[in-house]
Design an enzyme around this catalytic site. Sequence first.
Site, PDB file in Angstrom:
ATOM      1  N   GLU A  65       5.112  -3.068   6.055  1.00 18.07           N
ATOM      2  CA  GLU A  65       5.354  -1.648   6.251  1.00 18.07           C
ATOM      3  C   GLU A  65       5.854  -1.040   4.952  1.00 18.07           C
ATOM      4  O   GLU A  65       6.752  -1.579   4.316  1.00 18.07           O
ATOM      5  CB  GLU A  65       6.421  -1.484   7.343  1.00 18.07           C
ATOM      6  CG  GLU A  65       6.623  -0.077   7.791  1.00 18.07           C
ATOM      7  CD  GLU A  65       7.586   0.021   8.975  1.00 18.07           C
ATOM      8  OE1 GLU A  65       8.071  -1.018   9.457  1.00 18.07           O
ATOM      9  OE2 GLU A  65       7.845   1.155   9.404  1.00 18.07           O
ATOM     10  N   GLY A  66       5.231   0.049   4.538  1.00 25.12           N
ATOM     11  CA  GLY A  66       5.701   0.773   3.360  1.00 25.12           C
ATOM     12  C   GLY A  66       6.188   2.143   3.771  1.00 25.12           C
ATOM     13  O   GLY A  66       6.421   2.387   4.962  1.00 25.12           O
TER      14      GLY A  66
ATOM     15  N   GLY B  98       2.349   3.578   4.654  1.00 28.14           N
ATOM     16  CA  GLY B  98       1.343   2.672   5.183  1.00 28.14           C
ATOM     17  C   GLY B  98       1.960   1.635   6.095  1.00 28.14           C
ATOM     18  O   GLY B  98       3.164   1.378   6.070  1.00 28.14           O
TER      19      GLY B  98
ATOM     20  N   VAL C  80       0.811  -2.293   8.132  1.00 25.20           N
ATOM     21  CA  VAL C  80      -0.195  -3.343   8.279  1.00 25.20           C
ATOM     22  C   VAL C  80       0.089  -4.158   9.536  1.00 25.20           C
ATOM     23  O   VAL C  80       1.188  -4.687   9.712  1.00 25.20           O
ATOM     24  CB  VAL C  80      -0.223  -4.294   7.051  1.00 25.20           C
ATOM     25  CG1 VAL C  80      -1.343  -5.325   7.185  1.00 25.20           C
ATOM     26  CG2 VAL C  80      -0.379  -3.520   5.747  1.00 25.20           C
TER      27      VAL C  80
ATOM     28  N   LYS D  61      -4.825  -2.322   7.879  1.00 19.67           N
ATOM     29  CA  LYS D  61      -3.928  -1.351   7.241  1.00 19.67           C
ATOM     30  C   LYS D  61      -4.285   0.060   7.665  1.00 19.67           C
ATOM     31  O   LYS D  61      -5.445   0.451   7.672  1.00 19.67           O
ATOM     32  CB  LYS D  61      -4.027  -1.468   5.715  1.00 19.67           C
ATOM     33  CG  LYS D  61      -3.066  -0.528   4.990  1.00 19.67           C
ATOM     34  CD  LYS D  61      -2.937  -0.862   3.525  1.00 19.67           C
ATOM     35  CE  LYS D  61      -1.847  -0.008   2.882  1.00 19.67           C
ATOM     36  NZ  LYS D  61      -1.605  -0.383   1.480  1.00 19.67           N
TER      37      LYS D  61
ATOM     38  N   ASP E 195       1.226  -1.502  -9.091  1.00 22.03           N
ATOM     39  CA  ASP E 195       2.353  -1.965  -8.267  1.00 22.03           C
ATOM     40  C   ASP E 195       2.324  -3.480  -8.111  1.00 22.03           C
ATOM     41  O   ASP E 195       2.510  -4.004  -7.015  1.00 22.03           O
ATOM     42  CB  ASP E 195       2.311  -1.268  -6.901  1.00 22.03           C
ATOM     43  CG  ASP E 195       3.610  -1.413  -6.108  1.00 22.03           C
ATOM     44  OD1 ASP E 195       4.639  -1.818  -6.699  1.00 22.03           O
ATOM     45  OD2 ASP E 195       3.593  -1.134  -4.903  1.00 22.03           O
TER      46      ASP E 195
ATOM     47  N   ARG F  62       5.868  -9.021  -3.867  1.00 25.33           N
ATOM     48  CA  ARG F  62       5.688  -8.477  -2.502  1.00 25.33           C
ATOM     49  C   ARG F  62       4.232  -8.106  -2.252  1.00 25.33           C
ATOM     50  O   ARG F  62       3.817  -7.987  -1.097  1.00 25.33           O
ATOM     51  CB  ARG F  62       6.608  -7.266  -2.268  1.00 25.33           C
ATOM     52  CG  ARG F  62       6.278  -6.068  -3.120  1.00 25.33           C
ATOM     53  CD  ARG F  62       7.148  -4.852  -2.872  1.00 25.33           C
ATOM     54  NE  ARG F  62       6.931  -3.892  -3.954  1.00 25.33           N
ATOM     55  CZ  ARG F  62       7.563  -3.916  -5.119  1.00 25.33           C
ATOM     56  NH1 ARG F  62       8.493  -4.826  -5.335  1.00 25.33           N
ATOM     57  NH2 ARG F  62       7.283  -3.060  -6.074  1.00 25.33           N
ATOM     58  N   ASN F  63       3.466  -7.917  -3.320  1.00 25.37           N
ATOM     59  CA  ASN F  63       2.050  -7.580  -3.192  1.00 25.37           C
ATOM     60  C   ASN F  63       1.125  -8.735  -3.541  1.00 25.37           C
ATOM     61  O   ASN F  63      -0.037  -8.536  -3.895  1.00 25.37           O
ATOM     62  CB  ASN F  63       1.730  -6.345  -4.033  1.00 25.37           C
ATOM     63  CG  ASN F  63       2.342  -5.091  -3.428  1.00 25.37           C
ATOM     64  OD1 ASN F  63       2.505  -5.014  -2.206  1.00 25.37           O
ATOM     65  ND2 ASN F  63       2.701  -4.133  -4.252  1.00 25.37           N
TER      66      ASN F  63
ATOM     67  N   ASP G 135      -2.625  -4.813  -1.875  1.00 27.52           N
ATOM     68  CA  ASP G 135      -2.020  -3.496  -1.948  1.00 27.52           C
ATOM     69  C   ASP G 135      -2.447  -2.687  -3.164  1.00 27.52           C
ATOM     70  O   ASP G 135      -1.741  -2.604  -4.171  1.00 27.52           O
ATOM     71  CB  ASP G 135      -0.486  -3.567  -1.872  1.00 27.52           C
ATOM     72  CG  ASP G 135       0.073  -2.257  -1.322  1.00 27.52           C
ATOM     73  OD1 ASP G 135      -0.606  -1.219  -1.477  1.00 27.52           O
ATOM     74  OD2 ASP G 135       1.156  -2.264  -0.740  1.00 27.52           O
TER      75      ASP G 135
HETATM   76  N1  ADE Z   1       0.773  -8.577   5.040  1.00 29.46           N
HETATM   77  C1  ADE Z   1       0.136  -7.574   4.449  1.00 29.46           C
HETATM   78  N2  ADE Z   1      -1.172  -7.856   4.353  1.00 29.46           N
HETATM   79  C2  ADE Z   1      -1.357  -9.084   4.899  1.00 29.46           C
HETATM   80  C3  ADE Z   1      -2.478  -9.938   5.067  1.00 29.46           C
HETATM   81  N3  ADE Z   1      -3.680  -9.566   4.649  1.00 29.46           N
HETATM   82  N4  ADE Z   1      -2.289 -11.134   5.630  1.00 29.46           N
HETATM   83  C4  ADE Z   1      -1.065 -11.492   6.019  1.00 29.46           C
HETATM   84  N5  ADE Z   1       0.030 -10.750   5.899  1.00 29.46           N
HETATM   85  C5  ADE Z   1      -0.116  -9.541   5.333  1.00 29.46           C
END
Ligand code: ADE
Length: 271
Positions: A20-21, A24, A26, A43, A164, A168-169, A182
């Site tokens: 969660e951003g 956005g 997911v 997403k 970015d 975390r990405n 991301d």
């Molecule tokens: N978190 C964000 N994107 C993801 C993904 N593609 N697979 C698993 N966790 C995620």
Amino acid sequence: QEYEIKWKDFKILDDQLLGEGAYGIVFKGQLAGNSNAENIAVKTTKPKVDRSILLALMTELKVMIHLEVHDNIVKLLGACTEFLREGRVYVLVEYCPLGSLDSYLRTTVKTKLDSLVLIPERANTNEGIPGTVDSMSSNDLVNWAAQIAKGMQHLQNKKVIHGDLATRNVLLYSGNHVKITDFGLSRQLLNYDSYVKQSQAKLPWRWLAIETLKSMIFTHKSDVWSYGVTLWEIFSLGLIPYPGMGWTTEFVDYLEQNLRLSRPKYASEEM
Ligand code: ADE
């Protein structure tokens, strides 16, 4: 059209939030299949966001299509744009079972600390077995770092600035296979080698280069700076860069006066 996936052909497991951003979100999801349903990540934007947020997700989708398939970039499966007029878009990407590298570093890798220190030469041999890491070595960390570099090289070849890059990405497809994700802040450059961001809202300042903080100029080189900070995260096993510091406008002055991240605990002198 080539990438369109119909609403009826996938489902969102809305009790399984993956990330969660600010705008956005997911979810875990599944593709409708005849035998066993394939896990996916979906997403979308949070409800009732600005039109600009929706456009940002569409841009992210376009960037991902342009990137094509690469081993170290999260793979686009398709998108559902049936509800575009109502302000909803869904971008479907492959599911990475071990989640993001920052949390993996802070939990799984941290608990393997002893073996990490004790057997520096052993590489992780548990490819494809989620959640099983018997021992880890600093070779595993170097291996992740190299894979992220390969993914970033692909981005540069495709003239895409990530904007970015941070652990975390980065997602773990398996214990020794990482993929960059991301592209929400990314831009595909056409005839320029940099882009200037309009507003300073919510930027990842710990990961940003001096010139980016000063003038909001993003280039492949500012991505390289973020890659350096990402390396620091990896070799500190997930510490927050510039520990203990909060955002102040003087941060840029500190950087200019040569404030730098020092060698983290698990990085060799050579690294
Ligand atoms: N978190 C964000 N994107 C993801 C993904 N593609 N697979 C698993 N966790 C995620």
